[in-house]
Design a protein around this motif. Structure first.
Motif, PDB file in Angstrom:
ATOM      1  N   VAL A  64     -25.359 -10.168   1.759  1.00 27.27           N
ATOM      2  CA  VAL A  64     -25.286  -8.724   1.235  1.00 27.27           C
ATOM      3  C   VAL A  64     -25.262  -7.909   2.590  1.00 27.27           C
ATOM      4  CG1 VAL A  64     -26.605  -7.094  -0.294  1.00 27.27           C
ATOM      5  CG2 VAL A  64     -26.607  -9.448  -0.832  1.00 27.27           C
ATOM      6  N   LEU A  65     -23.964  -7.142   2.456  1.00 23.29           N
ATOM      7  CA  LEU A  65     -23.887  -5.934   3.620  1.00 23.29           C
ATOM      8  C   LEU A  65     -24.004  -4.690   2.937  1.00 23.29           C
ATOM      9  CD1 LEU A  65     -22.309  -8.648   4.542  1.00 23.29           C
ATOM     10  CD2 LEU A  65     -21.613  -7.210   6.214  1.00 23.29           C
ATOM     11  N   VAL A  66     -25.032  -4.024   3.453  1.00 24.43           N
ATOM     12  CA  VAL A  66     -25.100  -2.648   3.010  1.00 24.43           C
ATOM     13  C   VAL A  66     -24.726  -1.607   4.217  1.00 24.43           C
ATOM     14  CG1 VAL A  66     -26.778  -0.798   2.123  1.00 24.43           C
ATOM     15  CG2 VAL A  66     -26.726  -3.210   1.431  1.00 24.43           C
ATOM     16  N   ASP A  67     -23.759  -0.856   4.041  1.00 24.21           N
ATOM     17  CA  ASP A  67     -23.349  -0.183   4.850  1.00 24.21           C
ATOM     18  C   ASP A  67     -23.062  -0.826   6.472  1.00 24.21           C
ATOM     19  OD1 ASP A  67     -22.524   2.381   6.180  1.00 24.21           O
ATOM     20  OD2 ASP A  67     -24.374   3.253   6.433  1.00 24.21           O
ATOM     21  N   ASN A  68     -22.560  -1.913   6.325  1.00 22.46           N
ATOM     22  CA  ASN A  68     -22.138  -2.865   7.185  1.00 22.46           C
ATOM     23  C   ASN A  68     -23.318  -3.681   7.976  1.00 22.46           C
ATOM     24  OD1 ASN A  68     -19.287  -2.711   7.286  1.00 22.46           O
ATOM     25  ND2 ASN A  68     -19.491  -0.676   8.310  1.00 22.46           N
ATOM     26  N   PHE A  82     -35.399  -0.746   6.621  1.00 26.68           N
ATOM     27  CA  PHE A  82     -33.885  -0.494   6.112  1.00 26.68           C
ATOM     28  C   PHE A  82     -34.055  -0.121   4.442  1.00 26.68           C
ATOM     29  CE2 PHE A  82     -29.773  -1.454   4.541  1.00 26.68           C
ATOM     30  CZ  PHE A  82     -29.054  -1.155   5.439  1.00 26.68           C
ATOM     31  N   ARG A  83     -34.666  -1.191   3.687  1.00 28.80           N
ATOM     32  CA  ARG A  83     -34.705  -0.914   2.362  1.00 28.80           C
ATOM     33  C   ARG A  83     -35.343   0.542   1.818  1.00 28.80           C
ATOM     34  NH1 ARG A  83     -37.614  -5.366   0.894  1.00 28.80           N
ATOM     35  NH2 ARG A  83     -39.527  -4.308   1.282  1.00 28.80           N
ATOM     36  N   ARG A  84     -36.207   1.013   2.613  1.00 27.99           N
ATOM     37  CA  ARG A  84     -36.744   2.197   2.197  1.00 27.99           C
ATOM     38  C   ARG A  84     -35.931   3.349   2.597  1.00 27.99           C
ATOM     39  NH1 ARG A  84     -41.812   1.247   4.733  1.00 27.99           N
ATOM     40  NH2 ARG A  84     -41.162   2.196   6.802  1.00 27.99           N
ATOM     41  N   ARG A  85     -35.092   3.276   3.517  1.00 27.82           N
ATOM     42  CA  ARG A  85     -34.135   4.236   4.052  1.00 27.82           C
ATOM     43  C   ARG A  85     -32.927   4.381   3.323  1.00 27.82           C
ATOM     44  NH1 ARG A  85     -35.177   3.887  10.705  1.00 27.82           N
ATOM     45  NH2 ARG A  85     -37.276   4.508  10.588  1.00 27.82           N
TER      46      ARG A  85
END
Length: 227
Positions: A64-68, A82-85
């Motif tokens: 799973v890539l979120v914003d690379n 990362f999840r919080r932000r």
């Protein structure tokens, strides 16, 4: 630009003869600013998918890539940060902290990061959500619709890369359901906020840009509604 990429995502619960494959080699990508509805019958794997996209569960395999950023390459501490932000989560039953006020619930992700709340962004968000007069209220002093608005505010306060909503209207009447979906669509269209909604409601799904159907842990269809 793809803000989210899912590559061969698989999730297996249990081992041996009792193993259950909740997700089976799921791959798709999401462009920044898209509104995607994920539908499917109970037990199809759609909620498992949402939990994996949100970083709250780990896949058996796949990426799973979120914003690379490959979120499952991060250690537990960095994943939590990362999840919080970068990932805004909205739940069917709100998941608000009962001892915190509306303002405290909304700003909690920023304060947990040790950052100062952007007053302009906060005021604009609560005004759009119709919560300006409720900031000192506790969750039990609010209606269901108001509590879900607080949940949306909390998800948006960090300007996340993606917003994930798990049956956001499942606990609301038809009037509040429409208002919540209208708000989510407004943030999606006006602020280019990427939005992924898990839903059983065809009326909600048909308002999305794209509908992905999950059956037996696989992508059964991926249909663009609005190019």
């Amino acid at each position: 630009m793809d803000i989210l990429k899912i590559d061969k995502l698989t999730k297996v619960y249990g081992k041996g003869d009792t193993a259950v494959k909740a997700l089976d080699d799921v791959s798709f990508s999401v462009k920044k600013g898209e509104f995607i509805a994920i539908i499917g019958p109970s037990g199809s794997g759609k909620s498992t998918l949402l939990h994996l996209l949100g970083g709250v569960d780990k896949p058996s395999s796949g990426k799973v890539l979120v914003d690379n950023t490959d979120i499952y390459e991060l250690n537990e501490t960095n994943l939590a940060i990362f999840r919080r932000r970068q990932i805004g989560l909205i739940y069917q039953f709100y998941n608000l902290l009962p001892i915190l006020s509306v303002e405290e619930n909304i700003t909690l992700p920023v304060l947990l990061d040790g950052h100062t709340v952007n007053d302009k962004h906060f005021k604009e968000t609560v005004e759009l959500l119709g919560l300006s007069g409720r900031l000192t209220h506790l969750p039990n002093q609010l209606s269901g619709g108001q509590q879900q608005r607080v949940s949306i505010g909390r998800a948006l306060i960090s300007n996340p890369a993606i917003m994930l909503a798990d049956e956001p209207t499942g606990n609301l009447d038809s009037k509040n359901s429409k208002e919540i979906i209208d708000l989510l669509k407004m943030f999606n269209k006006t602020y280019n906020q990427t939005l992924i909604v898990i839903t059983h409601d065809d009326r909600i799904a048909l308002q999305a840009d794209r509908v992905i159907s999950i059956e037996d842990g696989k992508v059964a269809s991926d249909e663009v509604i609005r190019p």
